[in-house]
Design a protein around this motif. Structure first.
Motif, mmCIF file in Angstrom:
data_model
loop_
_atom_site.group_PDB
_atom_site.id
_atom_site.type_symbol
_atom_site.label_atom_id
_atom_site.label_comp_id
_atom_site.label_asym_id
_atom_site.label_seq_id
_atom_site.Cartn_x
_atom_site.Cartn_y
_atom_site.Cartn_z
ATOM 1 N N TRP A 46 5.935 2.211 -16.542
ATOM 2 C CA TRP A 46 6.093 1.530 -15.210
ATOM 3 C C TRP A 46 5.352 2.110 -14.244
ATOM 4 C CZ3 TRP A 46 8.194 4.370 -11.184
ATOM 5 C CH2 TRP A 46 8.569 5.752 -11.589
ATOM 6 N N ILE A 47 4.810 3.345 -14.119
ATOM 7 C CA ILE A 47 4.048 4.091 -13.316
ATOM 8 C C ILE A 47 2.337 3.201 -13.185
ATOM 9 C CG2 ILE A 47 2.673 5.959 -12.455
ATOM 10 C CD1 ILE A 47 5.089 7.721 -13.080
ATOM 11 N N ALA A 48 2.003 3.078 -14.444
ATOM 12 C CA ALA A 48 0.794 2.173 -14.538
ATOM 13 C C ALA A 48 0.801 0.950 -14.202
ATOM 14 C CB ALA A 48 0.422 2.427 -16.001
ATOM 15 N N LEU A 49 1.764 0.217 -14.676
ATOM 16 C CA LEU A 49 1.793 -1.137 -14.228
ATOM 17 C C LEU A 49 2.326 -1.356 -13.017
ATOM 18 C CD1 LEU A 49 4.003 -2.562 -17.451
ATOM 19 C CD2 LEU A 49 1.565 -2.849 -16.955
ATOM 20 N N GLY A 50 3.085 -0.457 -12.247
ATOM 21 C CA GLY A 50 3.335 -0.363 -10.757
ATOM 22 C C GLY A 50 2.202 -0.079 -9.900
ATOM 23 N N LEU A 51 1.454 0.720 -10.248
ATOM 24 C CA LEU A 51 -0.033 0.898 -9.437
ATOM 25 C C LEU A 51 -0.849 -0.286 -9.848
ATOM 26 C CD1 LEU A 51 -0.518 4.660 -10.729
ATOM 27 C CD2 LEU A 51 -0.251 3.937 -8.285
ATOM 28 N N ALA A 52 -0.846 -0.789 -10.847
ATOM 29 C CA ALA A 52 -2.012 -1.783 -11.051
ATOM 30 C C ALA A 52 -1.439 -3.104 -10.192
ATOM 31 C CB ALA A 52 -1.964 -2.170 -12.734
ATOM 32 N N LEU B 259 -4.288 4.928 -16.588
ATOM 33 C CA LEU B 259 -4.146 3.990 -17.201
ATOM 34 C C LEU B 259 -3.936 2.652 -16.193
ATOM 35 C CD1 LEU B 259 -3.750 2.066 -19.804
ATOM 36 C CD2 LEU B 259 -1.212 2.757 -19.635
ATOM 37 N N GLY B 260 -3.133 2.933 -15.085
ATOM 38 C CA GLY B 260 -2.967 1.810 -14.091
ATOM 39 C C GLY B 260 -4.115 1.369 -13.432
ATOM 40 N N TYR B 261 -5.126 2.211 -13.136
ATOM 41 C CA TYR B 261 -6.323 1.925 -12.440
ATOM 42 C C TYR B 261 -7.271 1.218 -13.263
ATOM 43 C CZ TYR B 261 -4.263 3.676 -7.887
ATOM 44 O OH TYR B 261 -3.426 3.966 -6.830
ATOM 45 N N PHE B 262 -7.306 1.601 -14.729
ATOM 46 C CA PHE B 262 -8.037 0.813 -15.562
ATOM 47 C C PHE B 262 -7.633 -0.624 -15.615
ATOM 48 C CE2 PHE B 262 -9.406 4.867 -17.652
ATOM 49 C CZ PHE B 262 -10.691 4.898 -17.514
ATOM 50 N N LEU C 92 1.102 -1.319 0.021
ATOM 51 C CA LEU C 92 -0.097 0.008 -0.061
ATOM 52 C C LEU C 92 0.768 1.223 0.099
ATOM 53 C CD1 LEU C 92 -3.065 0.757 0.117
ATOM 54 C CD2 LEU C 92 -2.904 0.759 2.502
ATOM 55 N N THR C 93 1.986 1.033 0.841
ATOM 56 C CA THR C 93 2.873 2.173 0.666
ATOM 57 C C THR C 93 3.549 2.733 -0.723
ATOM 58 O OG1 THR C 93 3.488 1.857 3.113
ATOM 59 C CG2 THR C 93 4.969 3.257 1.741
ATOM 60 N N CYS C 94 4.063 1.618 -1.308
ATOM 61 C CA CYS C 94 4.436 1.676 -2.718
ATOM 62 C C CYS C 94 3.437 2.103 -3.460
ATOM 63 C CB CYS C 94 4.925 0.270 -3.008
ATOM 64 S SG CYS C 94 6.485 -0.335 -2.289
ATOM 65 N N ASN C 95 2.219 1.764 -3.430
ATOM 66 C CA ASN C 95 1.125 2.183 -4.136
ATOM 67 C C ASN C 95 0.783 3.624 -4.068
ATOM 68 O OD1 ASN C 95 -2.093 2.592 -4.672
ATOM 69 N ND2 ASN C 95 -1.331 0.935 -6.302
ATOM 70 N N TRP C 96 0.664 4.173 -2.797
ATOM 71 C CA TRP C 96 0.395 5.325 -2.450
ATOM 72 C C TRP C 96 1.458 6.461 -2.875
ATOM 73 C CZ3 TRP C 96 -1.854 5.417 3.472
ATOM 74 C CH2 TRP C 96 -2.957 4.819 3.198
ATOM 75 N N THR D 59 0.768 -3.391 -7.690
ATOM 76 C CA THR D 59 0.820 -3.208 -6.263
ATOM 77 C C THR D 59 -0.455 -3.184 -5.726
ATOM 78 O OG1 THR D 59 0.846 -0.824 -6.614
ATOM 79 C CG2 THR D 59 2.988 -2.031 -6.308
ATOM 80 N N PHE D 60 -1.727 -2.752 -6.285
ATOM 81 C CA PHE D 60 -2.714 -2.648 -5.491
ATOM 82 C C PHE D 60 -3.605 -4.038 -5.945
ATOM 83 C CE2 PHE D 60 -7.392 -1.177 -5.148
ATOM 84 C CZ PHE D 60 -7.054 -0.528 -3.848
ATOM 85 N N ALA D 61 -3.446 -4.748 -6.917
ATOM 86 C CA ALA D 61 -3.628 -5.962 -7.321
ATOM 87 C C ALA D 61 -3.064 -7.139 -6.163
ATOM 88 C CB ALA D 61 -3.528 -6.781 -8.696
ATOM 89 N N PHE D 62 -1.822 -7.022 -6.094
ATOM 90 C CA PHE D 62 -1.299 -7.928 -4.940
ATOM 91 C C PHE D 62 -1.748 -7.413 -3.581
ATOM 92 C CE2 PHE D 62 2.052 -9.206 -7.990
ATOM 93 C CZ PHE D 62 2.065 -10.403 -7.829
#
Length: 298
Positions: free
Chosen positions: A156-162, A108-111, A87-91, A164-167
């Motif tokens: 990488w920001i989009a993929l990182g957000l997607a 894009l990450g949250y889509f 969560l910290t990484c995502n935020w 980290t939040f999915a995990f």
């Protein structure tokens, strides 16, 4: 709950869902006020003041014993430490994305996130992927691949957000804990590090807290801006079916996308259009498949 027999409950749930996802969608406007602060400093204050706000809510609701129960279970709090790290990484990544003028990429990450969640369920929980879900995940991969091919860079920001939040969501499914209490414990586990960092910055004179009344209030308000949408989401989840709530999850990234393109004038090229088009088609197929599956199981 039978939604059709509870119209007032459904209306209230829908209102809470709009408030929650609308607030999450508008968050970039709030983070833009911290342009002079580093994303790490903003993140630390977000953790600290979220804990303060959540603690107040738990005290009012007299739910502090639930926190004690979690902390007395080593297995539980260790898992929550992992989710807290995700969560910290995502935020932090989200704040960085917004303040580095990449709001479109954060959207894009949250889509992508719901599709990544389905993929992780298949890989780690052995959940069966329906044909429509397979097509949806494939389309999402094509969209991201096209982006990489055209720009020569991984979003990488989009993929990182997607991811980290999915995990984060995947692990929170494993931990049997109420959302509010779980978030309070997660912030509690990370806050000592945040406090040490903020204290160091204040002592060395590089911290921005106390620099002005307005900026200090913004730091404190980060806790409210983080916690209130979660409370609204929890209220929506209690009143709506997951199938109904699922359609609201696209409100936030849609608002973020519009903010990035129309308010912050970020580029939206034909490559972006193809990438987002693939993701939108994938989400439409994914949603239709989920609805058909639920209708068959009723």
């Amino acid at each position: 709950m039978n939604e059709s027999s509870q119209p007032s409950t459904v209306r209230a749930g829908s209102l809470y869902a709009v408030l929650a996802y609308g607030a999450w969608g508008l968050l970039p406007i709030y983070w833009k006020f911290f342009q002079q602060s580093s994303p790490v400093e903003v993140l630390c204050h977000r953790m600290i003041w979220s804990l303060v706000f959540l603690t107040g809510i738990l005290l009012v609701q007299r739910r502090q014993p639930e926190v004690g129960v979690l902390l007395r279970s080593p297995k539980t709090w260790r898992l929550l430490l992992v989710t807290a790290t995700l969560l910290t990484c995502n935020w932090g990544l989200y704040i960085y994305g917004v303040n580095s003028d990449r709001v479109v990429e954060t959207s894009l990450g949250y889509f992508i996130n719901p599709l990544v969640t389905v993929l992780l369920g298949f890989v780690f929980l052995r959940e069966r992927l329906l044909r429509g879900q397979q097509i949806a995940v494939g389309l999402a991969a094509i969209g991201v691949g096209y982006f990489v091919w055209q720009f020569g860079a991984v979003p990488w920001i989009a993929l990182g957000l997607a991811f980290t939040f999915a995990f984060y969501g995947l692990l929170r499914k494993v931990v049997a804990v109420a959302p509010l209490v779980g978030l309070a414990v997660e912030t509690l586990l990370i806050t000592p590090l945040a406090l040490m960092a903020v204290s160091y910055w204040q002592v060395t004179g590089v911290g921005h807290f106390g620099e002005s009344v307005g900026l200090s209030l913004l730091f404190i308000g980060a806790g409210v801006m983080t916690s209130m949408p979660l409370l609204w989401f929890n209220n929506a989840a209690k009143r709506l079916r997951l199938s109904t709530l699922g359609f609201f999850q696209y409100v936030a990234p849609s608002i973020q996308l519009m903010l990035g393109v129309f308010l912050y004038r970020e580029p939206f090229t034909p490559t972006h259009l193809v990438t987002f088009g693939c993701i939108w088609m994938a989400l439409a197929i994914y949603s239709a498949t989920s609805l058909m599956q639920r209708s068959r199981s009723v």
